[in-house]
Design a protein around this motif. Structure first.
Motif, PDB file in Angstrom:
ATOM      1  N   MET A 368       0.831  -1.201   0.000  1.00 58.23           N
ATOM      2  CA  MET A 368       0.000   0.000   0.000  1.00 58.23           C
ATOM      3  C   MET A 368       0.872   1.260   0.000  1.00 58.23           C
ATOM      4  O   MET A 368       0.570   2.237  -0.704  1.00 58.23           O
ATOM      5  CB  MET A 368      -0.925   0.004   1.209  1.00 58.23           C
ATOM      6  CG  MET A 368      -2.075  -0.986   1.133  1.00 58.23           C
ATOM      7  SD  MET A 368      -3.335  -0.696   2.409  1.00 58.23           S
ATOM      8  CE  MET A 368      -2.424  -1.142   3.900  1.00 58.23           C
ATOM      9  N   ALA A 369       1.937   1.237   0.796  1.00 56.41           N
ATOM     10  CA  ALA A 369       2.809   2.411   0.887  1.00 56.41           C
ATOM     11  C   ALA A 369       3.509   2.693  -0.439  1.00 56.41           C
ATOM     12  O   ALA A 369       3.671   3.858  -0.832  1.00 56.41           O
ATOM     13  CB  ALA A 369       3.831   2.209   2.001  1.00 56.41           C
ATOM     14  N   LEU A 370       3.918   1.646  -1.132  1.00 64.25           N
ATOM     15  CA  LEU A 370       4.535   1.829  -2.444  1.00 64.25           C
ATOM     16  C   LEU A 370       3.559   2.519  -3.398  1.00 64.25           C
ATOM     17  O   LEU A 370       3.938   3.425  -4.158  1.00 64.25           O
ATOM     18  CB  LEU A 370       4.964   0.479  -3.022  1.00 64.25           C
ATOM     19  CG  LEU A 370       6.155  -0.211  -2.354  1.00 64.25           C
ATOM     20  CD1 LEU A 370       6.281  -1.651  -2.860  1.00 64.25           C
ATOM     21  CD2 LEU A 370       7.452   0.557  -2.608  1.00 64.25           C
ATOM     22  N   ALA A 371       2.304   2.093  -3.358  1.00 65.81           N
ATOM     23  CA  ALA A 371       1.293   2.693  -4.230  1.00 65.81           C
ATOM     24  C   ALA A 371       1.037   4.151  -3.847  1.00 65.81           C
ATOM     25  O   ALA A 371       0.976   5.031  -4.711  1.00 65.81           O
ATOM     26  CB  ALA A 371       0.001   1.886  -4.153  1.00 65.81           C
ATOM     27  N   LEU A 372       0.897   4.404  -2.551  1.00 61.22           N
ATOM     28  CA  LEU A 372       0.606   5.756  -2.079  1.00 61.22           C
ATOM     29  C   LEU A 372       1.761   6.703  -2.380  1.00 61.22           C
ATOM     30  O   LEU A 372       1.551   7.879  -2.686  1.00 61.22           O
ATOM     31  CB  LEU A 372       0.320   5.728  -0.583  1.00 61.22           C
ATOM     32  CG  LEU A 372      -0.276   6.997   0.024  1.00 61.22           C
ATOM     33  CD1 LEU A 372      -1.650   7.282  -0.596  1.00 61.22           C
ATOM     34  CD2 LEU A 372      -0.409   6.859   1.537  1.00 61.22           C
ATOM     35  N   ALA A 373       2.985   6.177  -2.336  1.00 57.12           N
ATOM     36  CA  ALA A 373       4.167   7.005  -2.603  1.00 57.12           C
ATOM     37  C   ALA A 373       4.405   7.208  -4.097  1.00 57.12           C
ATOM     38  O   ALA A 373       5.285   7.990  -4.480  1.00 57.12           O
ATOM     39  CB  ALA A 373       5.400   6.364  -1.962  1.00 57.12           C
ATOM     40  N   GLY A 374       3.656   6.511  -4.927  1.00 53.48           N
ATOM     41  CA  GLY A 374       3.828   6.644  -6.366  1.00 53.48           C
ATOM     42  C   GLY A 374       5.108   6.011  -6.878  1.00 53.48           C
ATOM     43  O   GLY A 374       5.649   6.420  -7.907  1.00 53.48           O
ATOM     44  N   ILE A 375       5.587   5.003  -6.172  1.00 49.87           N
ATOM     45  CA  ILE A 375       6.803   4.320  -6.595  1.00 49.87           C
ATOM     46  C   ILE A 375       6.441   3.248  -7.627  1.00 49.87           C
ATOM     47  O   ILE A 375       5.581   2.397  -7.350  1.00 49.87           O
ATOM     48  CB  ILE A 375       7.524   3.697  -5.384  1.00 49.87           C
ATOM     49  CG1 ILE A 375       8.046   4.816  -4.473  1.00 49.87           C
ATOM     50  CG2 ILE A 375       8.667   2.783  -5.821  1.00 49.87           C
ATOM     51  CD1 ILE A 375       8.615   4.337  -3.170  1.00 49.87           C
ATOM     52  N   PRO A 376       7.048   3.260  -8.790  1.00 49.50           N
ATOM     53  CA  PRO A 376       6.716   2.262  -9.822  1.00 49.50           C
ATOM     54  C   PRO A 376       6.936   0.843  -9.302  1.00 49.50           C
ATOM     55  O   PRO A 376       8.016   0.511  -8.813  1.00 49.50           O
ATOM     56  CB  PRO A 376       7.694   2.599 -10.950  1.00 49.50           C
ATOM     57  CG  PRO A 376       8.056   4.034 -10.737  1.00 49.50           C
ATOM     58  CD  PRO A 376       8.055   4.235  -9.251  1.00 49.50           C
ATOM     59  N   HIS A 377       5.905   0.040  -9.394  1.00 48.49           N
ATOM     60  CA  HIS A 377       6.000  -1.355  -8.960  1.00 48.49           C
ATOM     61  C   HIS A 377       4.812  -2.115  -9.535  1.00 48.49           C
ATOM     62  O   HIS A 377       3.853  -1.515 -10.039  1.00 48.49           O
ATOM     63  CB  HIS A 377       6.002  -1.467  -7.439  1.00 48.49           C
ATOM     64  CG  HIS A 377       4.678  -1.120  -6.817  1.00 48.49           C
ATOM     65  ND1 HIS A 377       4.189   0.169  -6.750  1.00 48.49           N
ATOM     66  CD2 HIS A 377       3.712  -1.916  -6.250  1.00 48.49           C
ATOM     67  CE1 HIS A 377       3.011   0.162  -6.161  1.00 48.49           C
ATOM     68  NE2 HIS A 377       2.683  -1.089  -5.856  1.00 48.49           N
ATOM     69  N   LYS A 378       4.871  -3.421  -9.460  1.00 45.59           N
ATOM     70  CA  LYS A 378       3.773  -4.274  -9.885  1.00 45.59           C
ATOM     71  C   LYS A 378       2.967  -4.704  -8.666  1.00 45.59           C
ATOM     72  O   LYS A 378       3.485  -4.759  -7.555  1.00 45.59           O
ATOM     73  CB  LYS A 378       4.313  -5.507 -10.617  1.00 45.59           C
ATOM     74  CG  LYS A 378       5.148  -5.192 -11.850  1.00 45.59           C
ATOM     75  CD  LYS A 378       5.759  -6.457 -12.416  1.00 45.59           C
ATOM     76  CE  LYS A 378       6.679  -6.157 -13.584  1.00 45.59           C
ATOM     77  NZ  LYS A 378       7.341  -7.402 -14.093  1.00 45.59           N
TER      78      LYS A 378
END
Length: 402
Positions: A368-378
């Motif tokens: 969730m944090a990766l998504a909220l931070a806008g970090i490119p990931h799958k």
């Protein structure tokens, strides 16, 4: 009435690689009246801890218990065995190897560094080659971190001992197990280690403030000829008092209460089961990282750590900003990054009193944090971790072989 700040609700996810969350049993053991550290009740407690900790290091020799963090045990290992001006071989596996080297310099030793890019553990062949060049046998100690906490790389201690033997070198062998002890297999006696350094705040599930030196006969012999200044960390006074169940100064009585229970808990689970649990959680974490399409700091699988996974973020992304966002939003704490990689990775700790469910919660927050931070990931990292856990729990032998 308006509040100045929002209260954090629910459980704090402490996913740094130590200190680790404290089990309730350890907390309750420490939450007891202080006893006389010169009385018979304390002598029983001390003997229980001094004997019990040997089973964790897998040694029949003495283990010295310091009222100090692991840094103190680093110093104890060096000042009790070496002399001013001694050459010491170390391996630059990361931030904590660097700090141990700086300590050696301050103590008047002459450390020599085998350099790495911080993305692998210590290479036995490199150590053997370096020692073979020391034809006069002037190097007095080889110092290696079993698990480099800053990068998530585990070094093969048994292979390094074989490399030292193959070089025919008499140097003492010193190993830091601060972030590996009681989390993965370690054998002080069998692997021929002379001084093993340990800390209480990670796999042993205690607060910071206690550390250890497990010592060999060879190290005890070296101690008799060591001229580096020592007082608080002196082995001779500790060993003499320990024989009768006491310490030469006021020990951490409540820490010893917790240590006795922590050792009991490890044996109740069974050390092999403890190690299998840590390896399962580590592999589950790595599978999540790969599924996210992110890079693991440790670039060679043979050095993968069972206690901490460092996660590289894509170019242009700041790991410190990510950690701050995750802490503020989800009440989760990750480990920081160091050196030339500062701001480029964050560390997920998966050691100590942690189970599969807790880790899945932490990985879910991370996704969730990766998504909220806008970090490119799958997407799908948490599912990949769960799939592996289910498979590993259903077929432990197959999981261990993977």
């Amino acid at each position: 009435m308006a509040q100045n700040s929002a209260r954090s609700v629910g459980r704090h996810f402490l996913q740094i690689p130590g200190p680790t969350p404290l089990p309730d049993r350890v907390l309750r053991a420490m939450d007891t009246p202080v006893i006389d550290h010169r009385g018979p009740e304390f002598a029983k407690l001390a003997k229980r801890c001094l004997d019990g900790i040997k089973t964790i290091f897998k040694t029949t020799n003495p283990v010295i218990i310091y009222t100090a963090t692991g840094t103190g045990a680093w110093e104890g290992a060096l000042v009790n065995t070496l002399n001013a001006g001694d050459r010491v071989l170390m391996v630059d596996t990361g931030q904590f190897a660097t700090l141990w080297k700086k300590m050696a310099e301050k103590l008047g030793l002459k450390p020599e560094f085998i350099t790495t890019d911080w993305r692998i553990g210590a290479d036995p062949s490199a150590i053997e080659a370096y020692l073979r060049k020391d034809t006069k046998k002037e190097i007095k100690a080889v110092c290696v971190l079993h698990n480099e906490t800053s990068t998530g790389c585990l070094s093969p201690i048994d292979e390094i001992r074989k490399a030292i033997n193959a070089a025919g070198h008499p140097a003492l062998f010193m190993v830091d197990t601060i972030s590996s002890l009681a989390s993965t297999d370690y054998r002080h006696d069998e692997w021929g280690v002379d001084v093993t350094i340990g800390g209480a705040q990670k796999g042993l599930m205690l607060p910071p403030g206690m550390s250890f030196n497990a010592v060999s006969d060879k190290a005890l012999a070296a101690n008799k000829n060591s001229n580096l200044p020592k007082s608080f960390f002196a082995w001779d006074e500790m060993l003499a008092m320990n024989k009768v169940g006491f310490f030469p100064y006021t020990p951490g009585t409540q820490m010893l209460q917790g240590l006795a229970v922590g050792i009991d808990m490890l044996h109740e689970e069974g050390l092999d089961n403890v190690f299998a649990r840590h390896h399962r959680l580590a592999e589950a974490t790595r599978r999540a990282v790969r599924a996210w399409g992110l890079e693991i700091m440790c670039r060679d699988p043979k050095y993968y750590s069972p206690t901490i996974t460092a996660v590289m973020l894509p170019e242009g992304q700041n790991a410190d900003s990510f950690r701050n966002l995750a802490l503020d939003t989800f009440n989760i704490a990750y480990g920081a990054s160091f050196g030339q990689y500062t701001g480029k990775y964050f560390r997920i700790g998966h050691l100590g009193d942690i189970n599969d469910g807790t880790l899945i919660g932490a990985l879910g927050i991370t996704e969730m944090a990766l998504a909220l931070a806008g970090i490119p990931h799958k997407k799908g990292g948490v599912q990949a971790a769960m799939d592996y856990m289910i498979s590993a729990l259903a077929s432990p032998k197959r999981a261990a072989a993977e």
